[in-house]
Scaffold this active site. Structure first.
Site, PDB file in Angstrom:
ATOM      1  N   LYS A  33       0.884  -0.988  -0.039  1.00 27.50           N
ATOM      2  CA  LYS A  33       0.097   0.082   0.074  1.00 27.50           C
ATOM      3  C   LYS A  33       0.937   1.290  -0.016  1.00 27.50           C
ATOM      4  O   LYS A  33       1.851   1.355   0.762  1.00 27.50           O
ATOM      5  CB  LYS A  33      -0.907   0.018   1.251  1.00 27.50           C
ATOM      6  CG  LYS A  33      -1.805   1.043   1.392  1.00 27.50           C
ATOM      7  CD  LYS A  33      -2.957   1.104   0.768  1.00 27.50           C
ATOM      8  CE  LYS A  33      -3.906   2.064   0.736  1.00 27.50           C
ATOM      9  NZ  LYS A  33      -3.712   2.587  -0.860  1.00 27.50           N
TER      10      LYS A  33
ATOM     11  N   GLN B  90       7.143   3.881   3.957  1.00 28.54           N
ATOM     12  CA  GLN B  90       5.734   3.694   3.911  1.00 28.54           C
ATOM     13  C   GLN B  90       5.666   2.444   4.635  1.00 28.54           C
ATOM     14  O   GLN B  90       4.587   2.026   5.445  1.00 28.54           O
ATOM     15  CB  GLN B  90       5.132   3.129   2.433  1.00 28.54           C
ATOM     16  CG  GLN B  90       3.737   3.220   2.330  1.00 28.54           C
ATOM     17  CD  GLN B  90       3.062   4.608   2.338  1.00 28.54           C
ATOM     18  OE1 GLN B  90       3.658   5.442   1.587  1.00 28.54           O
ATOM     19  NE2 GLN B  90       2.221   4.770   2.844  1.00 28.54           N
TER      20      GLN B  90
ATOM     21  N   LYS C 109       5.482   3.212   8.262  1.00 27.23           N
ATOM     22  CA  LYS C 109       4.259   4.256   8.393  1.00 27.23           C
ATOM     23  C   LYS C 109       3.042   3.449   8.597  1.00 27.23           C
ATOM     24  O   LYS C 109       2.207   3.511   9.658  1.00 27.23           O
ATOM     25  CB  LYS C 109       4.141   5.180   7.433  1.00 27.23           C
ATOM     26  CG  LYS C 109       3.063   6.186   7.506  1.00 27.23           C
ATOM     27  CD  LYS C 109       2.890   7.058   6.192  1.00 27.23           C
ATOM     28  CE  LYS C 109       4.300   7.588   5.937  1.00 27.23           C
ATOM     29  NZ  LYS C 109       3.979   8.445   4.665  1.00 27.23           N
TER      30      LYS C 109
ATOM     31  N   LYS D 150       5.211   1.775  -3.256  1.00 31.18           N
ATOM     32  CA  LYS D 150       5.186   3.028  -3.830  1.00 31.18           C
ATOM     33  C   LYS D 150       5.387   3.118  -5.223  1.00 31.18           C
ATOM     34  O   LYS D 150       6.163   2.210  -5.731  1.00 31.18           O
ATOM     35  CB  LYS D 150       6.191   4.103  -2.980  1.00 31.18           C
ATOM     36  CG  LYS D 150       5.956   5.435  -3.238  1.00 31.18           C
ATOM     37  CD  LYS D 150       5.204   5.907  -2.106  1.00 31.18           C
ATOM     38  CE  LYS D 150       4.655   7.430  -2.484  1.00 31.18           C
ATOM     39  NZ  LYS D 150       3.894   7.880  -1.355  1.00 31.18           N
TER      40      LYS D 150
ATOM     41  N   GLY E 109      -2.765   8.167  -4.198  1.00 31.02           N
ATOM     42  CA  GLY E 109      -2.252   9.414  -5.021  1.00 31.02           C
ATOM     43  C   GLY E 109      -0.929   9.871  -4.099  1.00 31.02           C
ATOM     44  O   GLY E 109      -0.626   9.330  -3.256  1.00 31.02           O
ATOM     45  N   ASP E 110      -0.229  10.743  -4.790  1.00 29.63           N
ATOM     46  CA  ASP E 110       0.883  11.355  -4.072  1.00 29.63           C
ATOM     47  C   ASP E 110       1.255  12.597  -4.969  1.00 29.63           C
ATOM     48  O   ASP E 110       0.206  13.187  -5.661  1.00 29.63           O
ATOM     49  CB  ASP E 110       1.884  10.571  -4.060  1.00 29.63           C
ATOM     50  CG  ASP E 110       3.207  10.917  -3.169  1.00 29.63           C
ATOM     51  OD1 ASP E 110       3.036  10.972  -2.039  1.00 29.63           O
ATOM     52  OD2 ASP E 110       4.191  11.615  -3.792  1.00 29.63           O
TER      53      ASP E 110
ATOM     54  N   THR F   5      -4.438  13.400   5.318  1.00 31.40           N
ATOM     55  CA  THR F   5      -3.004  13.705   5.746  1.00 31.40           C
ATOM     56  C   THR F   5      -2.832  15.142   6.286  1.00 31.40           C
ATOM     57  O   THR F   5      -1.829  15.054   7.400  1.00 31.40           O
ATOM     58  CB  THR F   5      -2.306  13.651   4.447  1.00 31.40           C
ATOM     59  OG1 THR F   5      -2.702  12.477   3.558  1.00 31.40           O
ATOM     60  CG2 THR F   5      -0.548  13.607   4.869  1.00 31.40           C
TER      61      THR F   5
ATOM     62  N   ASN G  67      -2.227  19.071  -1.556  1.00 28.61           N
ATOM     63  CA  ASN G  67      -3.220  18.533  -0.840  1.00 28.61           C
ATOM     64  C   ASN G  67      -3.003  18.762   0.809  1.00 28.61           C
ATOM     65  O   ASN G  67      -3.529  18.967   1.549  1.00 28.61           O
ATOM     66  CB  ASN G  67      -3.346  17.053  -1.043  1.00 28.61           C
ATOM     67  CG  ASN G  67      -4.166  16.194  -0.082  1.00 28.61           C
ATOM     68  OD1 ASN G  67      -3.693  15.678   0.662  1.00 28.61           O
ATOM     69  ND2 ASN G  67      -5.478  16.361  -0.431  1.00 28.61           N
TER      70      ASN G  67
ATOM     71  N   SER H 161      -7.067   5.694   4.077  1.00 26.88           N
ATOM     72  CA  SER H 161      -6.889   4.810   2.822  1.00 26.88           C
ATOM     73  C   SER H 161      -7.145   3.520   3.310  1.00 26.88           C
ATOM     74  O   SER H 161      -8.024   2.691   2.707  1.00 26.88           O
ATOM     75  CB  SER H 161      -5.489   4.711   2.120  1.00 26.88           C
ATOM     76  OG  SER H 161      -5.593   6.084   1.260  1.00 26.88           O
TER      77      SER H 161
END
Ligand code: NDP
Length: 450
Positions: free
Chosen positions: A94, A115, A118, A130, A169-170, A213, A244, A382
């Protein structure tokens, strides 16, 4: 850090660098984690003998592919697409997709590695991954972005799935791109599944995902201050970025009584001493999400200062939130923050503070929330979007915001548990690294040698 641990860290990094040459961002991310984990596993041979840290620094697999698309004048373009599937010990891979000209393997490996820790911190069952491409959506028409997204997903489709790998997204991948990517996945697979998160509300998205976020980074900041019996009310906040994460961080700072005074993009920053709140913040969101304009337009519209080519860290503040990109806050800038009276830094972006900057902040006992803890709210919601998709349900906004709040609180608690030093100072970096490591490491041990 004692001499023997320092030597172990140097030896460990030597092998990581030799195995991954020319990948400075990946080396930086591994160094930051290993600096906390090596001392933690000193008296835990079970992790050492199974070489868990070494295994975590080797991605499960990396997919690299050609993406070919045509612009509006029928010219053919070739980009490079990636997906780094780093570790799925505790759940499907993820992590977001980044479309930006700077994207390369080093940046995506660092992001996928981070990630993994996290996602573990969120306490939800998600592994780390990622991906992205060296494609620049800036200046492209909607049709060009659509054709690129369709070409990218045409290859990625066979590698992902709701129980395999769930991108999101990123930077450069927002609601518009997720729509095109999801549509193409649905067309190719003939399945409507929760294979991406950050989806529109009409087709399986979750309330609160857009805000999560930025809000989460501010919730974490407030938790750090509360832990010291302080709060955000009346505090001036310096924020970088205007996408964002930055805009929703600014919104929550204002909601909790603080005053955000800067925003930036890659061309410069604006300084509004009266606060970027209410209608002015709504204007920024429209500027960035709909018109896709530059932050300098804010200065013209509202008559405030614009500093071309500069970053905002010299503006006096109580709290700082780097929310643009990696390595955007160096040691000198960290010193400026400290000298100007800043008491806390919460990283909305991924790895925005250089190692030298981290050393300055920790050395001065500043409250420092590392990205893997501070910005985990996005991937947490998410994860909740995945749960809703699996159950074919949509939860209410209030319920989701409460969940986000409690996940951030729990991450804070875990950081305090593993990061509190003998003098009472909480080293959140150490706390986040160790707390994130334990769950993934124990799952890997359970699977045996693989
Ligand atoms: P957006 O694309 O919405 O916004 C990115 C912002 O950062 C823009 O203002 C952009 O300016 C600026 N920026 C990008 N690259 C650079 C650069 N090289 N130098 C200076 N400014 C730059 O992205 P997000 O807000 O989603 O992401 C921001 C950060 O937060 C990233 O590090 C991302 O990995 C991280 N993050 C995002 C999550 C999310 O849910 N969106 C979740 C967790 C982390 P410009 O328009 O000029 O490029």
């Amino acid at each position: 850090m004692g001499d023997s641990i320092k030597q172990q860290l140097d030896d460990f990094m030597e092998t990581v660098i030799a195995r991954n040459p020319g990948e400075p961002e990946f080396h930086q991310a591994v160094y930051e984690v290993a600096g906390s984990i090596l001392p933690f596993i000193q008296d835990k041979p079970i992790y050492q003998e199974a070489r868990i840290l070494e295994r975590m620094t080797e991605p499960d697999r990396i997919i690299i592919f050609r993406v070919v698309w045509e612009d509006d004048d029928n010219r053919v373009h070739v980009n490079r697409g990636y997906r780094v599937q780093n570790n799925n010990a505790i759940g499907p891979y993820k992590g977001g997709l980044r479309f930006h000209p700077s994207v390369n393997l080093s940046i995506l490996k660092f992001l996928a590695f981070e990630q993994t820790f996290k996602n573990s911190l969120t306490s939800l069952p998600m592994g780390g991954g990622k991906g992205g491409a060296n494609f620049d959506p800036k200046g492209k028409s909607d049709h060009e972005v659509m054709r690129f997204c369709q070409a990218y997903m045409t290859e990625l489709e066979r590698h992902i799935g709701e129980d395999t790998d769930v991108p999101a997204g990123d930077i450069g991948v927002g609601a518009r791109e997720i729509g095109y990517l999801f549509g193409q996945h649905k067309r190719l697979s003939n399945q409507f599944t929760g294979v991406l998160t950050g989806k529109g509300l009409e087709y399986g998205g979750s309330l609160v995902r857009t805000e999560a976020t930025g809000y989460g980074a501010v919730y974490f900041l407030e938790d750090m201050l509360n832990h010291r019996k302080e709060n955000l009310a009346g505090r001036t906040a310096v924020i970088s970025g205007s996408g964002n994460v930055a805009t929703y961080a600014a919104e929550m700072i204002a909601e909790l009584g603080g005053k955000p005074v800067t925003l930036s993009d890659s061309s410069g920053f604006i300084h509004d001493p009266n606060g970027i709140t209410g209608d002015k913040l709504a204007w920024v969101k429209e500027l960035k999400e709909v018109r896709r304009g530059r932050i300098s337009e804010y200065a013209e519209k509202f008559g405030v200062e614009y500093h071309a080519g500069k970053r905002p860290w010299g503006v006096p503040c109580d709290v700082a939130l780097p929310c643009a990109t990696q390595n955007e806050l160096n040691a000198d800038e960290a010193r400026m923050l400290v000298n100007n009276g800043c008491i806390a830094v919460s990283e909305g972006a991924n790895m925005p503070t250089e190692q030298g900057g981290i050393d300055v902040l920790l050395g001065n006992r500043i409250l420092f929330a590392p990205s893997k803890a501070a910005n985990a709210g996005g991937v947490a919601v998410s994860g909740l979007e995945m749960s809703q998709n699996s159950a074919r349900l949509s939860w209410e906004e209030e319920h989701l915001d409460e969940k986000l709040r409690s996940i951030m609180r729990n991450i804070h608690k875990n950081c305090v548990e593993y990061g509190t030093e003998p003098d009472g100072y909480v080293n959140y970096l150490k706390g986040a690294n160790v707390a994130g490591f334990i769950k993934v490491a124990n799952a890997m041990l359970a699977f045996g040698v693989m």
